[in-house]
Design a protein around this motif. Structure first.
Motif, short mmCIF file in Angstrom:
data_model
loop_
_atom_site.label_atom_id
_atom_site.label_comp_id
_atom_site.label_asym_id
_atom_site.label_seq_id
_atom_site.Cartn_x
_atom_site.Cartn_y
_atom_site.Cartn_z
N ARG A 69 0.82 -1.21 0.00
CA ARG A 69 0.00 0.00 0.00
C ARG A 69 0.85 1.26 0.00
NH1 ARG A 69 -3.80 -1.19 5.05
NH2 ARG A 69 -1.80 -2.06 5.76
N MET A 70 2.14 1.13 0.38
CA MET A 70 3.04 2.28 0.37
C MET A 70 3.96 2.27 -0.84
SD MET A 70 2.22 4.16 2.82
CE MET A 70 3.58 5.30 2.70
N ALA A 71 3.71 1.37 -1.78
CA ALA A 71 4.58 1.27 -2.96
C ALA A 71 4.54 2.54 -3.80
CB ALA A 71 4.17 0.07 -3.81
N TRP A 72 3.41 3.26 -3.77
CA TRP A 72 3.30 4.50 -4.55
C TRP A 72 4.32 5.54 -4.08
CZ3 TRP A 72 2.41 9.04 -1.98
CH2 TRP A 72 1.91 8.93 -0.68
N LEU A 73 4.58 5.58 -2.77
CA LEU A 73 5.55 6.54 -2.24
C LEU A 73 6.94 6.26 -2.77
CD1 LEU A 73 6.42 8.79 -0.26
CD2 LEU A 73 6.62 7.02 1.50
N TRP A 74 7.33 4.99 -2.75
CA TRP A 74 8.67 4.63 -3.22
C TRP A 74 8.78 4.71 -4.73
CZ3 TRP A 74 11.17 5.52 0.75
CH2 TRP A 74 10.70 5.16 2.01
N LEU A 75 7.65 4.64 -5.42
CA LEU A 75 7.67 4.87 -6.87
C LEU A 75 8.12 6.30 -7.16
CD1 LEU A 75 6.97 4.22 -9.84
CD2 LEU A 75 4.61 4.92 -9.31
N ILE A 76 7.57 7.26 -6.42
CA ILE A 76 7.95 8.66 -6.62
C ILE A 76 9.43 8.87 -6.32
CG2 ILE A 76 7.55 11.02 -5.82
CD1 ILE A 76 4.65 10.18 -5.20
N VAL A 77 9.87 8.34 -5.18
CA VAL A 77 11.28 8.48 -4.79
C VAL A 77 12.18 7.81 -5.81
CG1 VAL A 77 12.99 7.90 -3.03
CG2 VAL A 77 10.69 8.61 -2.34
N ARG A 78 11.78 6.62 -6.23
CA ARG A 78 12.59 5.85 -7.19
C ARG A 78 12.73 6.56 -8.52
NH1 ARG A 78 9.30 1.39 -8.84
NH2 ARG A 78 9.39 2.18 -10.97
N LEU A 79 11.65 7.13 -9.02
CA LEU A 79 11.70 7.82 -10.30
C LEU A 79 12.57 9.07 -10.22
CD1 LEU A 79 8.00 7.51 -11.54
CD2 LEU A 79 10.00 6.24 -12.33
N LEU B 292 16.00 0.07 2.15
CA LEU B 292 15.17 -0.47 3.22
C LEU B 292 13.83 -0.97 2.68
CD1 LEU B 292 15.78 2.21 6.01
CD2 LEU B 292 16.67 -0.13 5.94
N ALA B 293 13.34 -0.31 1.64
CA ALA B 293 12.04 -0.67 1.06
C ALA B 293 12.19 -1.53 -0.19
CB ALA B 293 11.25 0.59 0.74
N TRP B 294 13.27 -2.29 -0.29
CA TRP B 294 13.56 -3.04 -1.52
C TRP B 294 12.45 -4.00 -1.90
CZ3 TRP B 294 13.94 -8.38 -1.64
CH2 TRP B 294 14.02 -9.02 -0.40
N ARG B 295 11.69 -4.48 -0.92
CA ARG B 295 10.64 -5.46 -1.21
C ARG B 295 9.48 -4.85 -1.98
NH1 ARG B 295 10.56 -7.32 4.99
NH2 ARG B 295 11.15 -5.12 5.09
N ILE B 296 9.23 -3.56 -1.78
CA ILE B 296 8.07 -2.93 -2.43
C ILE B 296 8.45 -1.73 -3.28
CG2 ILE B 296 6.47 -3.68 -0.64
CD1 ILE B 296 6.63 -0.78 0.48
N ALA B 297 9.71 -1.29 -3.23
CA ALA B 297 10.11 -0.09 -3.97
C ALA B 297 9.93 -0.27 -5.47
CB ALA B 297 11.56 0.27 -3.66
N GLY B 298 10.05 -1.49 -5.95
CA GLY B 298 9.86 -1.76 -7.37
C GLY B 298 8.56 -2.47 -7.67
N TYR B 299 7.61 -2.38 -6.74
CA TYR B 299 6.33 -3.08 -6.93
C TYR B 299 5.60 -2.56 -8.16
CZ TYR B 299 1.72 -4.98 -5.79
OH TYR B 299 0.52 -5.65 -5.83
N TYR B 300 5.63 -1.24 -8.36
CA TYR B 300 5.09 -0.67 -9.59
C TYR B 300 6.22 -0.56 -10.61
CZ TYR B 300 0.98 0.43 -6.82
OH TYR B 300 -0.13 0.33 -6.03
N GLY B 301 6.73 -1.70 -10.97
CA GLY B 301 7.84 -1.79 -11.90
C GLY B 301 8.15 -3.25 -12.18
N LEU B 302 9.31 -3.51 -12.71
CA LEU B 302 9.67 -4.88 -13.11
C LEU B 302 9.96 -5.79 -11.92
CD1 LEU B 302 11.91 -4.21 -16.24
CD2 LEU B 302 9.47 -4.75 -16.13
N ASP B 303 10.27 -5.20 -10.76
CA ASP B 303 10.52 -6.04 -9.58
C ASP B 303 9.29 -6.83 -9.17
OD1 ASP B 303 13.17 -5.63 -9.18
OD2 ASP B 303 12.95 -4.10 -7.63
N ARG B 304 8.14 -6.35 -9.54
CA ARG B 304 6.90 -7.07 -9.20
C ARG B 304 6.93 -8.47 -9.80
NH1 ARG B 304 0.96 -4.27 -9.76
NH2 ARG B 304 -0.28 -5.95 -8.83
N TYR B 305 7.62 -8.61 -10.91
CA TYR B 305 7.72 -9.92 -11.57
C TYR B 305 9.11 -10.53 -11.36
CZ TYR B 305 3.82 -7.54 -13.79
OH TYR B 305 2.67 -6.83 -13.99
N ALA B 306 10.14 -9.69 -11.36
CA ALA B 306 11.51 -10.20 -11.24
C ALA B 306 11.76 -10.83 -9.87
CB ALA B 306 12.51 -9.07 -11.48
#
Length: 220
Positions: free
Chosen positions: A29-39, A175-189
């Motif tokens: 549910r917090m993956a959207w936050l790390w999507l912004i940071v990641r981008l 620290l958020a490696w498990r969900i930081a790429g949830y909206y990305g290829l990590d969701r499958y990788a």
């Protein structure tokens, strides 16, 4: 006194994460936050690497402009920009409180400077790969680790710029490696590759389903 003697340390060797840490670093549910940071962090690395490779900026606000030092690689003077960077770092070793410590200056002078062209390619493509991986959300934790490593080396060389900010944000991505790429290829990788301590999550899931199937058959 006896009541104190009867108290023994707990046998547990692991301490559970607090709920708030799980929520921020492991809850999708917090993956959207790390999507912004990641981008944002990925954009900064990608634009920096692209400018070093081509000699032209693709940053917002300076798109297409030529960089001052020109490209770091694929030119007739590979390593020249790297030598200039090292020279700037070595110039900050003087004074009572130098920005660049003597041990790091020795590393730059004795190891980096003689192989300036090689390090120019390593840094350029390192920045590009970290930027692309973060934007795509592929192996986000690993990409963030190498990003922090480069940030640290830039800081040790006296180049502040955005390195403290990028390094700080990248630490949270690790620290958020498990969900930081949830909206990305990590969701499958991550599901396919798993981790060194779990193996493929898909394979593990099939094994669990197979075990449950055998248990169900045995109970019938």
């Amino acid at each position: 006194m006896r009541q104190y003697l009867s108290i023994h340390p707990q046998d547990a060797t692991q301490i559970e994460e607090p709920p708030i840490a799980k929520f921020f670093f492991a809850d999708t549910r917090m993956a959207w936050l790390w999507l912004i940071v990641r981008l944002y962090v990925g954009y900064e690395w990608l634009t920096a690497g692209w400018e070093k490779m081509t000699g032209h900026s693709i940053s917002i606000g300076s798109f297409g402009e030529a960089s001052k030092g020109g490209p770091w690689v694929f030119s007739g003077h590979d390593g020249a920009a790297m030598k200039g960077f090292v020279a700037g770092a070595l110039a900050q070793t003087k004074g009572a409180n130098p920005a660049v410590q003597s041990w790091y200056a020795s590393f730059l002078q004795s190891f980096v400077l003689p192989h300036a062209a090689l390090f120019a390619y390593i840094i350029t493509f390192g920045e590009l790969l970290v930027g692309i991986a973060l934007i795509l959300g592929l192996l986000t934790g690993i990409a963030s680790f190498f990003g922090v490593f480069m940030n640290l080396n830039y800081l040790l060389a006296g180049a502040v710029s955005t390195n403290p900010i990028l390094g700080f944000l990248a630490l949270f991505l690790i620290l958020a490696w498990r969900i930081a790429g949830y909206y990305g290829l990590d969701r499958y990788a991550l599901s396919l590759l798993g981790t060194p301590w779990t193996g493929s999550l898909q394979k593990r899931r099939r094994e669990i389903e197979r075990e449950h199937g055998q248990v169900n058959l045995a109970t019938k």
